[in-house]
Design a protein around this motif. Structure first.
Motif, PDB file in Angstrom:
ATOM      1  N   GLU A  61      38.401  40.621  38.271  1.00  6.12           N
ATOM      2  CA  GLU A  61      38.296  41.431  37.060  1.00  6.12           C
ATOM      3  C   GLU A  61      39.326  40.982  36.042  1.00  6.12           C
ATOM      4  O   GLU A  61      40.474  40.721  36.387  1.00  6.12           O
ATOM      5  CB  GLU A  61      38.571  42.898  37.393  1.00  6.12           C
ATOM      6  CG  GLU A  61      37.352  43.682  37.775  1.00  6.12           C
ATOM      7  CD  GLU A  61      37.668  45.166  37.835  1.00  6.12           C
ATOM      8  OE1 GLU A  61      38.827  45.518  38.108  1.00  6.12           O
ATOM      9  OE2 GLU A  61      36.757  45.972  37.624  1.00  6.12           O
TER      10      GLU A  61
ATOM     11  N   ASN B 226      34.971  44.334  33.774  1.00  2.00           N
ATOM     12  CA  ASN B 226      35.114  45.560  34.556  1.00  2.00           C
ATOM     13  C   ASN B 226      33.935  45.719  35.498  1.00  2.00           C
ATOM     14  O   ASN B 226      32.806  45.911  35.083  1.00  2.00           O
ATOM     15  CB  ASN B 226      35.198  46.762  33.610  1.00  2.00           C
ATOM     16  CG  ASN B 226      35.514  48.034  34.343  1.00  2.00           C
ATOM     17  OD1 ASN B 226      35.236  48.186  35.536  1.00  2.00           O
ATOM     18  ND2 ASN B 226      36.125  48.973  33.655  1.00  2.00           N
ATOM     19  N   ILE B 227      34.243  45.679  36.761  1.00  2.16           N
ATOM     20  CA  ILE B 227      33.204  45.685  37.779  1.00  2.16           C
ATOM     21  C   ILE B 227      32.489  47.026  37.878  1.00  2.16           C
ATOM     22  O   ILE B 227      31.373  47.104  38.364  1.00  2.16           O
ATOM     23  CB  ILE B 227      33.833  45.321  39.145  1.00  2.16           C
ATOM     24  CG1 ILE B 227      32.776  45.057  40.206  1.00  2.16           C
ATOM     25  CG2 ILE B 227      34.753  46.403  39.618  1.00  2.16           C
ATOM     26  CD1 ILE B 227      33.371  44.667  41.532  1.00  2.16           C
ATOM     27  N   THR B 228      33.122  48.100  37.388  1.00  6.21           N
ATOM     28  CA  THR B 228      32.524  49.426  37.569  1.00  6.21           C
ATOM     29  C   THR B 228      31.478  49.772  36.506  1.00  6.21           C
ATOM     30  O   THR B 228      30.834  50.802  36.601  1.00  6.21           O
ATOM     31  CB  THR B 228      33.578  50.552  37.589  1.00  6.21           C
ATOM     32  OG1 THR B 228      34.178  50.651  36.302  1.00  6.21           O
ATOM     33  CG2 THR B 228      34.649  50.278  38.621  1.00  6.21           C
TER      34      THR B 228
ATOM     35  N   SER C 208      27.615  45.695  37.314  1.00 13.93           N
ATOM     36  CA  SER C 208      27.384  45.705  38.760  1.00 13.93           C
ATOM     37  C   SER C 208      25.965  45.238  39.095  1.00 13.93           C
ATOM     38  O   SER C 208      25.753  44.613  40.129  1.00 13.93           O
ATOM     39  CB  SER C 208      27.674  47.089  39.348  1.00 13.93           C
ATOM     40  OG  SER C 208      26.671  48.009  38.993  1.00 13.93           O
TER      41      SER C 208
END
Lengths: 340, 340
Positions: free
Chosen positions: A100, A72-74, A79
């Motif tokens: 993702e 999950n990039i968020t 990040s």
DNA sequence: CTGAAAGCGCTTACAG
DNA sequence: CTGAAAGCGCTTACAG
């Protein structure tokens, strides 16, 4: 409508040279005379020529593209790792394709395969939680260098870049012991998870080395280590006959949930109960009291992973399966400071 | 050492067919007989054949790669946009190359040019703060479809996907007025910034439409809208002869800084001074009181940008320069609720 | 219905 | 020092 890129061919034609010569001149091949090189380069910059990296990659079987797969990039930690990856890769002349997996094992494999189809030179990946069967991942490793980061697995034979989870957790618990805490609860993950297991080991070792008895009642396991679960588990811990005097939650969000609940019951933090999280998220300095936690240097992890991957890419015959540990640092804040 | 990909050629050889036929069979070309198609496809799946997308892209002058340039990948809002981009792109069969500009105009151009060299089919970009001269960006637009998101610019003729900044800010201010506030301060950006300007416009319009006089003394401009600056500007506002009864900070982090300072001086929030932020960051629910803010649907912005970009890619002759506004929603929390 | 050939933009061993 | 040619893995107009 859209302008076309100029090619070697066009340069060659206007200069009355062959494509080969132009190519070599641009690449500073020793065979080519200085005079020609000058001529070619001058025209190239004048016409704003940029090589078609795609064609080049196609020819050389090297794309200078690194594929990255993350759950999950968020997630803030993810990040920051990506930032490190992007910086280091750019520095070394590589581009980065990101995907993702959303913690979905099927999707993870799918992404990996698309990466392969795009002929990436190597893959950086943080495996999803639900990765049970690794056989299809092993197939990928057969094709292209892969490096795992953050979440490691001993079932996958490749280099791995991880936090010193065990040691960091050990330090956190030792800190709690140093400020006088003796009944230390842990909130960890239910299912198998590399990070959770390692942190739990550190917890156990710290207790053992300080001759503190392990009490199963204050070892709490949950499926997802979220803020909501932190709240629920804090409630549970408060309902015990003998409450803990410190709580180590293996994620910041759970720790924040714990703090919120303790505050609701007017429990003094850290005097009555101290709290420690893990990951130094942005919110850890917003919550009151500010959360003691372990900083995970995401950019460093990302940069390191890229370095090792490029090494593997450029020396495909001497692949080594190292595990590189990056140190996480205990950051002491108000949730454990001055406990008494 | 590493296994090679199998190519059309190899399929062709084992089947005693030509490469052309195999290619067409795999692509379901109507000319090819069902029998042949079956034969080819069976072998392809058996040998686990995957087309070399790189070669295909090279041939067709279409790479199915979208380039994305953002100032900073670690900003939560940015990461949610990226999530939307990744999802929509994957759905449509595109891969995504991501670059960071770090708010550096030179680097931004550099990234854009590398994207071009990799023959991306289109570019999605959020322009950096310091973008003064756009001439080099205009050159890029000549080559490949570009769509701007989040930070727009009327100097760049292309479609743009943005939040309804003006209206959202208007709604925020109107909400403050509705709860009885009349002396509303704003903390905005110093330098020219699309987002800041639009939010400021909304602020002014709301005051005007509700017949509230504008007071320059409570219009504060700073270079970076950070938590630290929020604290400093809150101090400044508190030192005024007539303090504001509400503060609209155009970012959540500044708003959180404001809240922390107000609390230090024991000012009741929202009774004495209400606070509103912008962006619905994760920390906005951790701070106490929880922050009223405007939620920016990042994933929707990302997905929308991809949709329009692919439209531009697939219909290069009918490029339109639309501006698409995605609605941000006011989320009312304790920092403005029940003001009296 | 199938195949031979050209070509996408480059690099590189071979020849001169 | 320079050039002609092959080839990376595909697609596609042309021919049969």
């Amino acid at each position: 409508m859209k302008k076309e890129n100029i090619s070697l061919k066009q340069l060659a034609k206007t200069l009355n040279l062959s494509v080969s010569t132009v190519s070599r001149a641009l690449n500073d091949h020793p065979d080519i005379s200085e005079a020609t090189k000058q001529k070619v380069k001058t025209l190239a910059t004048k016409l704003n020529y940029t090589p078609n990296l795609f064609a080049k990659g196609f020819r050389q079987k090297k794309t200078n593209i690194i594929g990255v797969v993350v759950p999950n990039i968020t997630h803030y930690f993810t990040s920051t790792i990506l930032k490190g990856i992007l910086e280091e890769a750019t520095l070394k002349g590589y581009k980065v394709i990101i995907s993702e997996s959303n913690n979905d094992a099927e999707k993870q494999i799918e992404m990996l395969n698309t990466m392969l189809q795009f002929n990436v030179d190597g893959i950086l990946m943080s495996i999803s939680k639900v990765t049970r069967k690794v056989d299809r991942i092993l197939k990928v490793i057969d094709r292209v260098p892969v490096i795992l980061f953050d979440k490691a697995s001993n079932k996958i034979p490749c280099s791995q870049v991880v936090i010193n989870e065990e040691e960091a957790a050990y330090n956190a618990i030792e800190h709690l012991i140093n400020i006088g805490k003796t009944r230390i609860a842990i909130i960890k993950e239910n299912e198998y998870s590399y990070n959770s297991e390692r942190r739990f080991s550190g917890y156990l070792r710290a207790l053992k080395e300080h001759n503190i008895e392990v009490d199963e009642k204050i070892i709490i396991s949950v499926d997802d280590i979220s803020l909501r679960q932190g709240k629920r588990m804090a409630n549970l811990l408060l309902s015990l006959k003998t409450r803990p005097d410190a709580i180590f939650a293996i994620t910041d969000s759970a720790a924040i949930g714990v703090i919120q609940t303790l505050k609701k019951f007017n429990i003094k933090i850290p005097k009555d109960i101290a709290v420690i999280g893990f990951s130094n998220s942005l919110s850890s300095t917003i919550i009151e009291p500010m959360l003691t936690t372990i900083d995970q240097p995401g950019e460093k992890i990302g940069a390191t992973a890229v370095k090792y991957l490029i090494e593997d890419i450029e020396n495909p015959n001497e692949l080594t399966n190292k595990t590189i540990e990056i140190k996480g640092n205990l950051i002491i804040r108000d949730s454990t400071f001055k406990a008494y």
